[in-house]
Design a protein around this motif. Structure first.
Motif, short mmCIF file in Angstrom:
data_model
loop_
_atom_site.label_atom_id
_atom_site.label_comp_id
_atom_site.label_asym_id
_atom_site.label_seq_id
_atom_site.Cartn_x
_atom_site.Cartn_y
_atom_site.Cartn_z
N ILE A 316 0.84 -1.20 0.00
CA ILE A 316 0.00 0.00 0.00
C ILE A 316 0.87 1.25 0.00
O ILE A 316 0.96 1.97 -0.99
CB ILE A 316 -0.98 -0.02 1.18
N ASP A 317 1.57 1.51 1.10
CA ASP A 317 2.51 2.64 1.12
C ASP A 317 3.84 2.30 0.47
O ASP A 317 4.58 3.18 0.04
CB ASP A 317 2.74 3.11 2.56
N LYS A 318 4.16 1.01 0.45
CA LYS A 318 5.39 0.49 -0.18
C LYS A 318 6.66 1.13 0.38
O LYS A 318 7.63 1.34 -0.34
CB LYS A 318 5.33 0.69 -1.70
N ASP A 319 6.65 1.43 1.68
CA ASP A 319 7.86 2.01 2.27
C ASP A 319 8.83 0.93 2.76
O ASP A 319 9.95 1.23 3.15
CB ASP A 319 7.51 2.95 3.42
N ARG A 320 8.36 -0.33 2.74
CA ARG A 320 9.21 -1.47 3.15
C ARG A 320 9.77 -1.28 4.56
O ARG A 320 10.87 -1.76 4.86
CB ARG A 320 10.37 -1.68 2.15
N ASN A 321 9.03 -0.61 5.40
CA ASN A 321 9.51 -0.33 6.75
C ASN A 321 8.41 -0.58 7.77
O ASN A 321 7.93 0.36 8.42
CB ASN A 321 10.00 1.12 6.82
N PRO A 322 8.01 -1.84 7.94
CA PRO A 322 6.92 -2.13 8.88
C PRO A 322 7.35 -1.91 10.33
O PRO A 322 8.50 -2.15 10.70
CB PRO A 322 6.63 -3.61 8.62
N LYS A 323 6.41 -1.48 11.15
CA LYS A 323 6.63 -1.31 12.58
C LYS A 323 5.86 -2.42 13.29
O LYS A 323 4.65 -2.34 13.48
CB LYS A 323 6.15 0.07 13.04
N TRP A 324 6.59 -3.47 13.66
CA TRP A 324 5.94 -4.63 14.23
C TRP A 324 5.55 -4.39 15.69
O TRP A 324 6.22 -3.65 16.41
CB TRP A 324 6.85 -5.85 14.16
N SER A 325 4.49 -5.07 16.12
CA SER A 325 4.03 -4.96 17.50
C SER A 325 3.56 -6.35 17.99
O SER A 325 2.56 -6.87 17.48
CB SER A 325 2.86 -3.97 17.60
N PRO A 326 4.32 -6.91 18.95
CA PRO A 326 5.56 -6.44 19.59
C PRO A 326 6.72 -6.38 18.60
O PRO A 326 6.70 -7.03 17.57
CB PRO A 326 5.83 -7.49 20.67
N ALA A 327 7.74 -5.63 18.99
CA ALA A 327 8.86 -5.36 18.09
C ALA A 327 9.99 -6.38 18.21
O ALA A 327 10.91 -6.35 17.40
CB ALA A 327 9.41 -3.96 18.35
N SER A 328 9.94 -7.26 19.20
CA SER A 328 11.01 -8.24 19.40
C SER A 328 10.42 -9.60 19.67
O SER A 328 9.29 -9.72 20.20
CB SER A 328 11.92 -7.83 20.56
N VAL A 329 11.17 -10.65 19.33
CA VAL A 329 10.67 -12.01 19.57
C VAL A 329 10.53 -12.28 21.06
O VAL A 329 9.65 -13.03 21.49
CB VAL A 329 11.58 -13.07 18.90
N GLU A 330 11.40 -11.66 21.86
CA GLU A 330 11.33 -11.87 23.31
C GLU A 330 10.01 -11.38 23.89
O GLU A 330 9.55 -11.88 24.93
CB GLU A 330 12.50 -11.17 24.01
N ALA A 331 9.41 -10.40 23.24
CA ALA A 331 8.17 -9.81 23.77
C ALA A 331 6.92 -10.59 23.33
O ALA A 331 5.82 -10.29 23.80
CB ALA A 331 8.05 -8.36 23.31
N VAL A 332 7.10 -11.56 22.45
CA VAL A 332 5.95 -12.37 22.02
C VAL A 332 5.83 -13.56 22.96
O VAL A 332 6.68 -14.45 22.98
CB VAL A 332 6.14 -12.87 20.57
N THR A 333 4.78 -13.59 23.75
CA THR A 333 4.63 -14.62 24.77
C THR A 333 4.03 -15.90 24.20
O THR A 333 3.42 -15.91 23.11
CB THR A 333 3.72 -14.12 25.90
N ALA A 334 4.18 -16.97 24.96
CA ALA A 334 3.58 -18.25 24.57
C ALA A 334 2.06 -18.12 24.50
O ALA A 334 1.41 -18.74 23.63
CB ALA A 334 3.98 -19.33 25.56
N GLU A 335 1.48 -17.31 25.38
CA GLU A 335 0.03 -17.11 25.39
C GLU A 335 -0.42 -16.42 24.10
O GLU A 335 -1.48 -16.73 23.56
CB GLU A 335 -0.39 -16.29 26.61
N THR A 336 0.40 -15.47 23.62
CA THR A 336 0.07 -14.78 22.36
C THR A 336 0.02 -15.77 21.21
O THR A 336 -0.91 -15.75 20.39
CB THR A 336 1.11 -13.69 22.06
N VAL A 337 1.01 -16.65 21.14
CA VAL A 337 1.05 -17.65 20.07
C VAL A 337 -0.13 -18.61 20.19
O VAL A 337 -0.78 -18.97 19.20
CB VAL A 337 2.38 -18.42 20.10
#
Length: 350
Positions: A316-337
């Motif tokens: 869409i914007d094609k800026d190739r710069n996504p801002k992920w949330s959460p931004a790190s794998v450490e912040a993604v909990t088992a409950e989230t998955v």
């Protein structure tokens, strides 16, 4: 027959299907999925059809996957187009896997996402010197689908894990090494291949189609995955993304460094969910089981901010710069998955 975006014809004893959105790299829409299913059902019932060939119009690609812009707009609007698309696409993938006649996929050029689903489940999978195959979903905040969690775990060692997590594209030799294709044929000879298939006796079986295709095949080049098998198997044998990244950091050489850089650019949530689905897929009994699990995850993705952000940044914007949330794998909990593993309601009927 013409459905504008899909051209269907009978030529001799072959049923021929051509994806016809070349300017969009033949990306799939819901009407295309329905036209493909209708064509396959029709050819299956015709006694004079010995084989079915699927190819893509234009010189750039076989199929770049689903029309993710349309899926994004559907999800934003809150309608059920995305869910309907996935259900019918996954049923089509399963139909291809159990198709009663020789099904020949000509994977010339870009073959990604849904394009892999249209080809790698088939009985005869042809790649060319122009093939660029990938399951790039972790780069758009999504996960490998279309039965990829059935196909990729069957690749040698951890090659399928590398493919599913990095989303990087591979060529003909790697596609064959990973078990996603069977033979390489020069793109300049594909018209001759189709013509030869049209002249097969109507009672031809897969072994005869194999022999015909072998007659057109050419030697393979070097497989990058095979060359780096030791690094891939060491680093991707772990069951957590954190351990994979730590293992890559200990490896020497450009391949490990590039792989690590790519993983750090992907959606952390997508990486963790993809790894979980690949590991469960490895223990699954059937493609149908994997497709049903994938559908549940896909539907939950419609509530995932990374899905919208990834598509925004890519198409869409094609800026190739996504801002992920959460931004790190450490912040993604088992409950989230875990919440992505909720079964689809109603279940996928196959």
């Amino acid at each position: 027959m013409q459905h504008s975006e899909v051209i269907i014809e009978r030529r001799g004893t072959a049923g021929i299907i051509r994806l016809n959105r070349p300017r969009a790299l033949n990306s799939l829409t819901l009407p295309m999925i329905r036209a493909l299913a209708e064509a396959l059902q029709g050819f299956a019932s015709e006694s004079d059809v010995a084989s079915v060939v699927i190819t893509g119009e234009g010189e750039r690609g076989f199929c770049a996957g689903g029309d993710i812009r349309a899926l994004h707009e559907s999800a934003r609007a809150g309608n059920d187009l995305a869910g309907t698309f996935w259900r019918e696409e996954f049923r089509l993938n399963h139909m291809i896997a159990v198709y009663p006649k020789p099904y020949v996929a000509l994977m010339d050029g870009i073959t990604m996402g849904g394009g892999v689903g249209l080809s790698s489940h088939g009985r005869h999978r042809i790649v060319t010197e122009r093939t660029r195959l990938a399951m790039p979903e972790t780069g758009i905040g999504y996960v490998p689908d279309v039965g990829a969690t059935w196909l990729l775990p069957k690749a040698p060692g951890e090659a399928g894990t590398w493919l599913g997590l990095t989303g990087l594209d591979i060529g003909a030799a790697d596609a064959i090494y990973a078990g996603l294709a069977d033979l390489q044929i020069a793109s300049s000879r594909l018209d001759a291949v189709i013509d030869a298939l049209c002249h097969l006796p109507r009672a031809s079986v897969s072994s005869e189609v194999d022999a015909l295709l072998q007659g057109f095949s050419e030697p393979l080049g070097e497989s990058r995955l095979r060359q780096n098998v030791d690094v891939i198997d060491r680093a991707f044998s772990f069951d957590s993304v954190e351990e994979i990244l730590a293992a890559l950091a200990k490896e020497e050489g450009d391949f490990a460094a590039e792989t690590c850089r790519v993983l750090l650019s992907r959606s952390p949530t997508s990486l963790k969910l993809a790894l979980r689905l690949l590991r469960v897929g490895r223990r699954s009994a059937s493609l149908a089981e994997c497709l049903r699990r994938e559908l549940g995850a896909c539907l939950q993705m419609l509530d995932n901010p990374d899905f919208f952000e990834g598509i925004r940044a890519a198409v869409i914007d094609k800026d190739r710069n996504p801002k992920w949330s959460p931004a790190s794998v450490e912040a993604v909990t088992a409950e989230t998955v875990e919440r992505f593993l909720k079964p689809a309601e109603p279940p996928l009927s196959l």
